[in-house]
Structure formats: C-alpha cells, structure tokens
Design a protein around this motif. Sequence first.
Motif, PDB file in Angstrom:
ATOM      1  N   ALA A 108      32.961  33.719  30.673  1.00  0.00           N
ATOM      2  CA  ALA A 108      33.759  34.550  31.574  1.00  0.00           C
ATOM      3  C   ALA A 108      33.405  34.270  33.026  1.00  0.00           C
ATOM      4  CB  ALA A 108      33.543  36.030  31.256  1.00  0.00           C
ATOM      5  N   GLY A 109      32.118  34.068  33.297  1.00  0.00           N
ATOM      6  CA  GLY A 109      31.687  33.752  34.652  1.00  0.00           C
ATOM      7  C   GLY A 109      32.250  32.419  35.127  1.00  0.00           C
ATOM      8  N   THR A 110      32.332  31.453  34.226  1.00  0.00           N
ATOM      9  CA  THR A 110      32.913  30.152  34.576  1.00  0.00           C
ATOM     10  C   THR A 110      34.378  30.299  34.946  1.00  0.00           C
ATOM     11  OG1 THR A 110      31.384  29.023  33.064  1.00  0.00           O
ATOM     12  CG2 THR A 110      33.357  27.817  33.735  1.00  0.00           C
ATOM     13  N   LEU A 111      35.128  31.061  34.140  1.00  0.00           N
ATOM     14  CA  LEU A 111      36.543  31.290  34.423  1.00  0.00           C
ATOM     15  C   LEU A 111      36.729  31.959  35.787  1.00  0.00           C
ATOM     16  CD1 LEU A 111      39.021  32.990  31.884  1.00  0.00           C
ATOM     17  CD2 LEU A 111      39.271  33.142  34.342  1.00  0.00           C
ATOM     18  N   LEU A 112      35.955  33.025  36.017  1.00  0.00           N
ATOM     19  CA  LEU A 112      36.103  33.791  37.256  1.00  0.00           C
ATOM     20  C   LEU A 112      35.633  32.981  38.473  1.00  0.00           C
ATOM     21  CD1 LEU A 112      34.899  37.260  35.948  1.00  0.00           C
ATOM     22  CD2 LEU A 112      37.239  36.589  36.502  1.00  0.00           C
ATOM     23  N   TRP A 113      34.618  32.153  38.299  1.00  0.00           N
ATOM     24  CA  TRP A 113      34.156  31.302  39.405  1.00  0.00           C
ATOM     25  C   TRP A 113      35.261  30.315  39.796  1.00  0.00           C
ATOM     26  CZ3 TRP A 113      30.704  31.173  43.087  1.00  0.00           C
ATOM     27  CH2 TRP A 113      30.444  29.974  43.745  1.00  0.00           C
ATOM     28  N   GLY A 114      35.946  29.777  38.802  1.00  0.00           N
ATOM     29  CA  GLY A 114      37.066  28.894  39.107  1.00  0.00           C
ATOM     30  C   GLY A 114      38.189  29.640  39.803  1.00  0.00           C
ATOM     31  N   LEU A 115      38.506  30.826  39.329  1.00  0.00           N
ATOM     32  CA  LEU A 115      39.563  31.629  39.936  1.00  0.00           C
ATOM     33  C   LEU A 115      39.216  31.984  41.377  1.00  0.00           C
ATOM     34  CD1 LEU A 115      42.272  32.757  38.915  1.00  0.00           C
ATOM     35  CD2 LEU A 115      41.098  34.918  38.455  1.00  0.00           C
ATOM     36  N   GLY A 116      37.930  32.216  41.638  1.00  0.00           N
ATOM     37  CA  GLY A 116      37.494  32.539  42.995  1.00  0.00           C
ATOM     38  C   GLY A 116      37.615  31.371  43.951  1.00  0.00           C
ATOM     39  N   GLY A 117      37.733  30.149  43.417  1.00  0.00           N
ATOM     40  CA  GLY A 117      37.862  28.967  44.260  1.00  0.00           C
ATOM     41  C   GLY A 117      39.293  28.614  44.593  1.00  0.00           C
ATOM     42  N   LEU A 118      40.236  29.431  44.179  1.00  0.00           N
ATOM     43  CA  LEU A 118      41.643  29.211  44.516  1.00  0.00           C
ATOM     44  C   LEU A 118      42.059  30.169  45.628  1.00  0.00           C
ATOM     45  CD1 LEU A 118      43.041  28.930  40.882  1.00  0.00           C
ATOM     46  CD2 LEU A 118      42.598  27.056  42.473  1.00  0.00           C
TER      47      LEU A 118
END
Length: 266
Positions: A108-118
């Motif tokens: 979940a942290g990986t998904l959210l970290w990617g989302l935070g980079g957009l």
Amino acid sequence: MSVLALTKLLMYLGTALLVGGVAARAWRPDNQPGGSWLAFGAGLISIGSLIQVGVTLFTLGYLTWPDVPVYLQQTVPGRATLTVLLGTALLLASALSRWPTWLSLLAAGTLLWGLGGLGHGATHGPSVRLLHAVHAGAMAVWLGGVLNLLGGPEERLPALRRFRPVATVCVVILGVTGVVATWEHAGGWPTLTTRYGQLLLLKLVFVVLALAAAGVLRRFLAQRKQVYGLLSLELVLLGLIVTLTASLSVTPTPAHGTVPTYPLFG
C-alpha cells in the motif's frame, strides 16, 4: 474537467476501493470486501494510469512505441506511474493471497508513494511527496470505509462503531497534511483570485459538510437510529471532495505557476 483530471479521479476512486477495501478488512469481522471489489479498484487505477500516460505522450507529440519506455523510465511522473502500477499489483496479490500484514502495508505504501509523485508532487522533494501520499492514503481509507458500510454488512451499526475511530484518525491526518500542502503550493494562504484558490475553497466547503454529516451520524449511532441516508450523504460529499482534489492536482498553483507534471524528455 480536463482529461488528465478525469484520469486522476479514476486513480483516486480505484485507490479508495483497493486501499480502503484492504483497510476495511481490519475492522470488518466478515472478511469483506471480497476479491472482486478489490480487483475492480485495481482495474480503475490501472486504466487511469494507462490513459494518463497515453494522453501525456500524445500532448507532447511523442507518438511512437519507443517513446513509452523512455517516458516511464526517464521522467518523474513516468517512474511514479510505474510505482503506482507495481504497488497496485502487489497490494491486490497480498489481499487475495493473505500475505502478512506488514507486506500489505509495504504494498500500500508503494502504491501511495507512486500516487504522491504525480500532479504537484512531481515537482517537489521527497517530504512534499510523502505529504501527498499520506493525504491520499487517509482519504482512501475514509472513502473506502464509507463505501464498505453502504455495501454491507446488514448490521451497519456495529460496523459503524468499529469504523468511527478509523475515520477520526483519517480526518485528523487529512486536516494536518492538507494545511501543510496548501501552504507549500500556494506560498501562504491562497486567494480567491486564482482558480486554485477557488477550487480549494469549494473543497473546504464540502469537507465541512462531510464532517457535519459525520457528526450527525454519530448522534444517530448513539440513538441506534437509521443511518443509511446519512452514510449516503457522506459518500456523495466525499465523492465531490475527491473530484475537486483531482482537479486541484492538475491546476497551476500560485507559488509555482503552471504545473510541470509531465515534463519533456531530457
């Protein structure tokens, strides 16, 4: 709403279904939502991500297949998109295969970290990106929880009592991260002379209304009254908040001008 904002909305809704659904399994004793719910969320995230990449490449005039891996590997939003897709696949696999909790949290942290980079997170440092990721995670858990309550179980009052402290923590996180992110992007408090400030004000209005609905819901919960209507109202308000958030993510900020979310290849 622009096409890019619509793709972000798809990704946010998918995150609410997937991340919020996985989180709901921790406070719902019936091991719900099921795999189809989570897979649908993963599908929305994937579709939104792929459309976003396609629209971006088309807008920039990069229309050949070799441009796709270059964009995904050599730009911040491209790498963030890959991170989103990786985290989505890992989280769905962890939920369906019953991986240990710490692995689900890592996914979940990986998904959210990617989302935070957009969006705006693509042009800032790791601290602001983390701020965006935490904000998105809190909203996903809150919205996903309300969706789960409306979708069942039949005994909503006990489930709502278990969800109430989770929602409270989410609201606190959203408040803190929202204030800090607004100050960072606007260079202070935004004014109503900018579209960013106008959208933000509208979002705050809906946040206040959602909190008011949640407050009335608590009173009804204490009196063991029917809560379905209030839950539906809260869901609608949260949907409007997420929609405005998607628009804000592609709206130029007062402090940074136009949003260089999808830079040209360097």
